[in-house]
Design a protein around this motif. Structure first.
Motif: not given
Ligand SMILES: [Fe+2]
Length: 280
Positions: A5-13
């Motif tokens: 699994i890889k979890i990439d933030k879309i924005t910091p928020t």
């Protein structure tokens, strides 16, 4: 831990793109990571999924009971699943049935216990693009306000009613029956997330009515201000749908807005909602 699994933030928020998982075969370790990511990010977009209706429901059941949507009469906006699968709702828009979810809302706040979350799957996307879904962090919205404003709103509640949006699609007999089963409900205007403890602005332009415990003239001004805070782009992420995209959001932590820029083209989605608890 055997997981890619890889979890990439879309924005910091808010928001994350999740890759390296197959929602059909989530082992317990990977599910724990998905669950933690949902609480942390509020919105998760899973790409290239091949979920059939039963697998869609099974993924939802990992989080809790399935919420059975009461409006099942095929009223042009919501309809039962074509194969009769219980718990799946189809949202279908085209030239004759324009999208109407293009206002900031939190799903089904007209329930005494609104859903924990919704899991939406793309079935048919507009041929020329468009039809994105926007999400707003209710926690970030609340935290952006000064302490005085936070306290003032924390002392307020809001009434919520399905009638505002769905009443127009029901005939009088249906309307009376639903009214008896689903009375107007009242929720705190600031909700504490039951898992994270984070406070969020829990007001809702689609289903919410007024703001209680303020003089009416102030309530109107405050409501319009609060809706503006939720509509602030800095608290948002925007999901572009592709074939195979499945999005889950934490309905206790985010509001959403389905951009209706694809009319008159056709857009079909399927949704499962996970039952939630009483806001406090
Ligand atoms: Fe919605």
């Amino acid at each position: 831990m055997a997981t890619d699994i890889k979890i990439d933030k879309i924005t910091p928020t808010i928001g994350a793109d999740v890759s390296g998982v197959d929602l059909n075969t989530l082992d317990d370790d990977t599910f724990a990571l998905v669950h933690a990511a949902l609480l942390d990010r509020g919105v998760l977009a899973f790409r290239d999924q091949d979920l059939d209706p039963e697998a869609h429901l099974a993924f939802a059941r990992r989080f809790g009971d399935i919420d059975q949507y009461p409006f099942k009469k095929g009223n042009a906006h919501f309809s039962p699943h074509p194969d009769g699968v219980e718990g799946l709702v189809r949202l279908e828009h085209d030239e004759k049935h324009p999208g109407y979810e293009n206002q900031w809302h939190i799903d089904m706040t007209w329930r005494a216990e609104p859903p924990l979350g919704s899991i939406l799957k793309a079935i048919e996307l507009p041929a020329s693009g468009g039809g994105d879904t926007m999400f707003s962090s209710l926690g970030a919205a609340y935290e952006s306000m000064d302490e005085h404003s936070q306290q003032l709103v924390a002392n307020c509640t809001q009434d919520h009613d399905w009638l505002k949006v769905f009443g127009r699609n029901l005939d009088p007999a249906e309307l009376g029956a639903f009214r008896a089963d689903l009375p107007m409900v009242n929720h705190p205007a600031v909700r504490t997330h039951p898992d994270t403890g984070r406070k969020g602005l829990f007001v809702n332009e689609a289903f919410g009515i007024g703001l209680r415990d303020l003089p009416q003239v102030h309530a109107r001004q405050w409501l319009s201000h609060l809706y503006g805070v939720i509509a602030t782009p800095e608290f948002h992420c925007r999901i572009k749908w592709e074939p195979g995209t499945v999005v889950m959001w934490d309905n206790r932590a985010v509001a959403h807005y389905a951009v209706n820029d694809y009319y008159p083209e056709r857009r079909v989605m399927e949704r499962v909602t996970v039952a939630g608890d009483k806001p406090f």
